[in-house]
Design a protein around this motif. Structure first.
Motif, PDB file in Angstrom:
ATOM      1  N   GLN A  54       0.814  -1.209   0.000  1.00  0.00           N
ATOM      2  CA  GLN A  54       0.000   0.000   0.000  1.00  0.00           C
ATOM      3  C   GLN A  54       0.855   1.269   0.000  1.00  0.00           C
ATOM      4  N   ALA A  55       2.104   1.128   0.399  1.00  0.00           N
ATOM      5  CA  ALA A  55       3.038   2.265   0.416  1.00  0.00           C
ATOM      6  C   ALA A  55       4.421   1.749   0.070  1.00  0.00           C
ATOM      7  N   ASP A  56       5.185   2.588  -0.593  1.00  0.00           N
ATOM      8  CA  ASP A  56       6.536   2.222  -1.003  1.00  0.00           C
ATOM      9  C   ASP A  56       7.551   2.988  -0.177  1.00  0.00           C
ATOM     10  N   LEU A  57       8.518   2.262   0.395  1.00  0.00           N
ATOM     11  CA  LEU A  57       9.651   2.860   1.085  1.00  0.00           C
ATOM     12  C   LEU A  57      10.815   2.922   0.101  1.00  0.00           C
ATOM     13  N   LEU A  58      11.234   4.129  -0.238  1.00  0.00           N
ATOM     14  CA  LEU A  58      12.279   4.341  -1.241  1.00  0.00           C
ATOM     15  C   LEU A  58      13.478   5.010  -0.584  1.00  0.00           C
ATOM     16  N   TRP A  59      14.678   4.557  -0.941  1.00  0.00           N
ATOM     17  CA  TRP A  59      15.875   5.236  -0.462  1.00  0.00           C
ATOM     18  C   TRP A  59      17.020   5.032  -1.436  1.00  0.00           C
ATOM     19  N   GLU A  60      18.031   5.887  -1.305  1.00  0.00           N
ATOM     20  CA  GLU A  60      19.170   5.865  -2.217  1.00  0.00           C
ATOM     21  C   GLU A  60      20.419   6.283  -1.459  1.00  0.00           C
ATOM     22  N   PRO A  61      21.509   5.514  -1.529  1.00  0.00           N
ATOM     23  CA  PRO A  61      22.746   5.927  -0.848  1.00  0.00           C
ATOM     24  C   PRO A  61      23.341   7.174  -1.493  1.00  0.00           C
ATOM     25  N   PHE A  62      23.780   8.108  -0.650  1.00  0.00           N
ATOM     26  CA  PHE A  62      24.334   9.374  -1.114  1.00  0.00           C
ATOM     27  C   PHE A  62      25.840   9.477  -0.856  1.00  0.00           C
ATOM     28  N   THR A  63      26.271   9.080   0.337  1.00  0.00           N
ATOM     29  CA  THR A  63      27.693   9.147   0.653  1.00  0.00           C
ATOM     30  C   THR A  63      28.019   8.131   1.736  1.00  0.00           C
ATOM     31  N   GLY A  64      29.296   7.852   1.911  1.00  0.00           N
ATOM     32  CA  GLY A  64      29.737   6.904   2.928  1.00  0.00           C
ATOM     33  C   GLY A  64      31.208   6.572   2.756  1.00  0.00           C
ATOM     34  N   GLN A  65      31.680   5.653   3.573  1.00  0.00           N
ATOM     35  CA  GLN A  65      33.093   5.270   3.576  1.00  0.00           C
ATOM     36  C   GLN A  65      33.224   3.798   3.921  1.00  0.00           C
ATOM     37  N   MET A 118      34.257  -3.158   6.827  1.00  0.00           N
ATOM     38  CA  MET A 118      33.164  -2.429   7.452  1.00  0.00           C
ATOM     39  C   MET A 118      33.008  -1.073   6.775  1.00  0.00           C
ATOM     40  N   GLY A 119      31.782  -0.562   6.738  1.00  0.00           N
ATOM     41  CA  GLY A 119      31.562   0.747   6.148  1.00  0.00           C
ATOM     42  C   GLY A 119      30.252   1.342   6.612  1.00  0.00           C
ATOM     43  N   TRP A 120      29.997   2.558   6.177  1.00  0.00           N
ATOM     44  CA  TRP A 120      28.742   3.232   6.515  1.00  0.00           C
ATOM     45  C   TRP A 120      28.215   3.972   5.296  1.00  0.00           C
ATOM     46  N   LEU A 121      26.897   4.144   5.275  1.00  0.00           N
ATOM     47  CA  LEU A 121      26.230   4.855   4.182  1.00  0.00           C
ATOM     48  C   LEU A 121      25.115   5.717   4.750  1.00  0.00           C
ATOM     49  N   THR A 122      24.812   6.797   4.050  1.00  0.00           N
ATOM     50  CA  THR A 122      23.664   7.613   4.403  1.00  0.00           C
ATOM     51  C   THR A 122      23.050   8.185   3.134  1.00  0.00           C
ATOM     52  N   GLY A 123      21.791   8.521   3.227  1.00  0.00           N
ATOM     53  CA  GLY A 123      21.085   9.088   2.096  1.00  0.00           C
ATOM     54  C   GLY A 123      19.656   9.429   2.494  1.00  0.00           C
ATOM     55  N   GLY A 124      18.883   9.883   1.552  1.00  0.00           N
ATOM     56  CA  GLY A 124      17.504  10.241   1.837  1.00  0.00           C
ATOM     57  C   GLY A 124      16.563   9.063   1.652  1.00  0.00           C
ATOM     58  N   TYR A 125      15.434   9.094   2.369  1.00  0.00           N
ATOM     59  CA  TYR A 125      14.376   8.119   2.136  1.00  0.00           C
ATOM     60  C   TYR A 125      13.039   8.846   2.027  1.00  0.00           C
ATOM     61  N   ALA A 126      12.096   8.209   1.374  1.00  0.00           N
ATOM     62  CA  ALA A 126      10.750   8.756   1.236  1.00  0.00           C
ATOM     63  C   ALA A 126       9.754   7.604   1.266  1.00  0.00           C
ATOM     64  N   VAL A 127       8.571   7.873   1.763  1.00  0.00           N
ATOM     65  CA  VAL A 127       7.479   6.905   1.766  1.00  0.00           C
ATOM     66  C   VAL A 127       6.359   7.473   0.900  1.00  0.00           C
ATOM     67  N   LEU A 138       4.112  10.487   1.879  1.00  0.00           N
ATOM     68  CA  LEU A 138       3.594  10.210   3.218  1.00  0.00           C
ATOM     69  C   LEU A 138       4.618  10.517   4.304  1.00  0.00           C
ATOM     70  N   GLY A 139       5.875  10.596   3.967  1.00  0.00           N
ATOM     71  CA  GLY A 139       6.917  10.870   4.950  1.00  0.00           C
ATOM     72  C   GLY A 139       8.265  10.921   4.279  1.00  0.00           C
ATOM     73  N   GLN A 140       9.229  11.556   4.935  1.00  0.00           N
ATOM     74  CA  GLN A 140      10.576  11.650   4.374  1.00  0.00           C
ATOM     75  C   GLN A 140      11.592  11.785   5.497  1.00  0.00           C
ATOM     76  N   GLY A 141      12.832  11.426   5.179  1.00  0.00           N
ATOM     77  CA  GLY A 141      13.874  11.506   6.193  1.00  0.00           C
ATOM     78  C   GLY A 141      15.233  11.166   5.626  1.00  0.00           C
ATOM     79  N   ALA A 142      16.140  10.864   6.525  1.00  0.00           N
ATOM     80  CA  ALA A 142      17.499  10.467   6.168  1.00  0.00           C
ATOM     81  C   ALA A 142      17.843   9.197   6.930  1.00  0.00           C
ATOM     82  N   TYR A 143      18.401   8.232   6.239  1.00  0.00           N
ATOM     83  CA  TYR A 143      18.794   6.992   6.902  1.00  0.00           C
ATOM     84  C   TYR A 143      20.310   6.953   7.070  1.00  0.00           C
ATOM     85  N   PHE A 144      20.747   6.086   7.959  1.00  0.00           N
ATOM     86  CA  PHE A 144      22.168   5.838   8.199  1.00  0.00           C
ATOM     87  C   PHE A 144      22.317   4.351   8.450  1.00  0.00           C
ATOM     88  N   SER A 145      23.221   3.701   7.720  1.00  0.00           N
ATOM     89  CA  SER A 145      23.411   2.262   7.897  1.00  0.00           C
ATOM     90  C   SER A 145      24.888   1.929   8.045  1.00  0.00           C
TER      91      SER A 145
END
Length: 293
Positions: free
Chosen positions: A96-107, A114-123, A132-139
């Motif tokens: 019923q809703a799509d969670l979308l995200w894309e990596p923007f930067t990381g190391q 081991m590494g890390w990534l961050t980018g924006g997400y949207a629902v 329906l919503g938006q934010g920034a993720y970190f993994s």
């Protein structure tokens, strides 16, 4: 908003790594960051097909952790992420809703473990495509024994607006040379120095540090991060809950909780901090995200 499992928590302090600034050989994978980014994109694609629960279960490491922020003054804790995910009900298909995200930067670490990534997400609504919503993720990602990359920690913040410049991907720059600490100290010592924030914390920030804070658009650069912290909190006390250090001893991720005071009163929450050694071997903060309880 479809609830994405942005995860984290509290366990006993644990540091995995080599003391005294020891170094390991370079990674046997000639393109570790590209492989980590490609796996993140495959993860995002899977979420669009099978939903957040099953895609997270597929792409999370067996030892992945989730942060649980305590309410009403209770402490933050770390819990096994996959057990928490498995307890959730199956999502109905079609989604019923799509969670979308894309990596923007990381190391990645020097040994490619081991590494890390961050980018924006949207629902988005699957039917109307309304936001329906938006934010920034970190993994935080760890390379497994079979060579595949899997998520060890996943956190996120809500943003007041869509992060519009979050592509294409570019590797985060290495930190500039600092004068704080020494090449021989551990990340535990570096963390103890910044435990009360203030000048010691500011002196440990890399020039291109990224600061993510709930409800605030991502802050980039030492001056922006330090300026925000100075205006937000009168006092701050960081407590370490868990640390992991790459075997190459050049990249570390630390999880903790904080107790702060501001003009609005007391505030508690959780934070995750990424440290990377600069060209002199000193630890520098290259990323930090924090979320109030």
């Amino acid at each position: 908003m479809m609830q994405p499992p942005w995860l984290a928590g509290v366990a006993a302090a644990l540091v995995i790594g080599l003391p005294g600034g020891a170094r390991q050989p370079q990674a046997d994978d000639p393109a570790p960051i590209q492989r980590m980014v490609a796996t993140e994109r495959a993860f995002a694609a899977a979420a669009r097909e099978i939903g957040a629960r099953d895609s997270f279960l597929t792409f999370f490491a067996d030892d992945a952790v989730a942060i649980v922020r305590g309410a009403a003054g209770q402490p933050t804790s770390l819990v096994p992420a996959k057990a928490q995910l498995a307890a959730r009900p199956l999502q109905s298909l079609p989604l019923q809703a799509d969670l979308l995200w894309e990596p923007f930067t990381g190391q990645v670490s020097g040994d490619g473990s081991m590494g890390w990534l961050t980018g924006g997400y949207a629902v988005l609504s699957s039917a109307s495509r309304d936001l329906l919503g938006q934010g920034a993720y970190f993994s935080v990602w760890k390379r497994q024994a079979n060579g595949t990359w899997r998520v060890w920690l996943d956190e996120g913040i809500a943003l007041p607006d869509v992060w519009r410049d979050a592509s294409p991907f570019r590797a985060a720059p290495n930190p500039d040379a600092g004068a704080t600490g020494s090449a021989s100290e551990t990340v535990v010592i570096a963390e103890s120095r910044v435990a009360a924030g203030g000048d010691a914390w500011r002196a440990s920030l890399g020039a291109d540090v990224r600061l993510h804070r709930e409800g605030v658009m991502p802050l980039v650069g030492r001056e922006a991060a330090a300026g925000w912290a100075q205006g937000a909190w009168r006092t701050i006390r960081y407590a370490v809950l868990q640390s992991v250090v790459a075997p190459s001893d050049d990249l570390a991720v630390v999880i903790g909780d904080y107790h702060a005071t501001s003009g609005a009163g007391a505030e508690t929450g959780s934070w995750v901090r990424v440290w990377k050694r600069d060209v002199t071997g000193r630890w520098r903060i290259v990323f930090e995200t924090s979320t109030p309880s």
